[in-house]
Motif scaffolding. Structure first.
Motif, short mmCIF file in Angstrom:
data_model
loop_
_atom_site.label_atom_id
_atom_site.label_comp_id
_atom_site.label_asym_id
_atom_site.label_seq_id
_atom_site.Cartn_x
_atom_site.Cartn_y
_atom_site.Cartn_z
N ASN A 294 7.96 -1.47 -10.05
CA ASN A 294 7.83 -2.00 -8.71
C ASN A 294 8.60 -0.60 -7.69
O ASN A 294 8.81 -1.64 -6.76
CB ASN A 294 8.75 -3.19 -8.93
N ASP B 164 10.13 -5.46 -4.47
CA ASP B 164 10.10 -5.74 -5.67
C ASP B 164 8.98 -6.15 -5.85
O ASP B 164 9.40 -6.99 -6.83
CB ASP B 164 11.51 -6.30 -5.78
N ILE B 165 7.88 -4.97 -6.08
CA ILE B 165 6.79 -5.99 -6.50
C ILE B 165 5.87 -4.61 -7.10
O ILE B 165 6.18 -3.64 -6.25
CB ILE B 165 5.77 -6.49 -5.03
N PRO B 166 4.87 -4.86 -7.48
CA PRO B 166 4.12 -3.20 -7.40
C PRO B 166 3.00 -2.43 -6.74
O PRO B 166 2.86 -3.60 -5.61
CB PRO B 166 3.17 -3.51 -8.68
N SER C 19 -0.54 -6.20 -4.62
CA SER C 19 -0.04 -6.72 -4.92
C SER C 19 0.05 -7.69 -3.04
O SER C 19 1.07 -8.38 -2.42
CB SER C 19 0.95 -6.09 -5.20
#
Length: 200
Positions: free
Chosen positions: A8, A180-182, A187
């Motif tokens: 991430n 804080d994500i792919p 996303s």
């Protein structure tokens, strides 16, 4: 750090190399970013230090370019520089005069070359030229590269967002990079579809 947290995050090549070197991955400075990420994720998952590639990372001897590039010259100690690239392009245009470079062709030519040499196959610069022509003449879209979140995101964004400009895609990427994500278009769309719409 967990494997998910690593995925991430967004890491520059210099950061990846320093991290890999710190945890003891051999030849970290000579590995590609995708190879380093593979080795780091293995370490985060299992604590195991393992080389992510079988290709020869210790090059010695005379470089091919110093021998004088020619079609019949075997590929032994390849140098990825302007002179080598120009030679391949020049020879390719003799085969296909109207050849235009397709985005991603050079990357895939390098991976093809590495694969042949790792398997012990003897290839020449003529083989590289023919493979370069083949890659640039491929009509279907290339599969996305394993590392290239920025490139893949921009490509997906521009393909899916009707009328979107490159400036808009880059702005969206800058937003995604901090989260804080792919780091992919899916996303980004999921995040924006979950946001409440403003009422007038």
């Amino acid at each position: 750090m967990t494997e998910v947290e690593f995925d991430n995050g967004y890491w520059y090549a210099t950061e990846i190399k320093k991290f890999a070197d710190k945890i003891g991955i051999p030849h970290a400075t000579r590995l590609r970013k995708d190879e380093l990420e593979k080795a780091i994720k293995l370490f985060l998952k299992s604590g195991t230090i393992k080389s992510p590639t079988k290709r020869n990372l210790s090059k010695s001897g005379i470089k091919d370019i110093e021998r004088g590039l020619s079609l019949k010259l075997p590929v032994i100690n390849y140098t990825s520089n302007k002179a080598t690239k120009d030679f391949i392009v020049k020879e390719a245009q003799k085969i296909a005069p109207n050849l235009t470079r397709k985005s991603g062709a050079r990357y895939r030519l390098n991976r093809w070359r590495e694969e042949q040499l790792t398997k012990g196959r003897r290839i020449t610069y003529e083989d590289l030229v023919h493979q370069y022509v083949k890659l640039n003449q491929t009509e279907e879209r290339f599969a996305q590269i394993p590392v290239g979140r920025y490139i893949n995101f921009l490509s997906d964004f521009l393909a899916a967002e009707s009328g979107a400009t490159r400036e808009q895609a880059m702005k969206a990427w800058q937003q995604l990079k901090k989260l804080d994500i792919p780091k992919n278009y899916r996303s980004w769309t999921e995040l924006h579809s979950s946001k409440p719409k403003r009422t007038p």
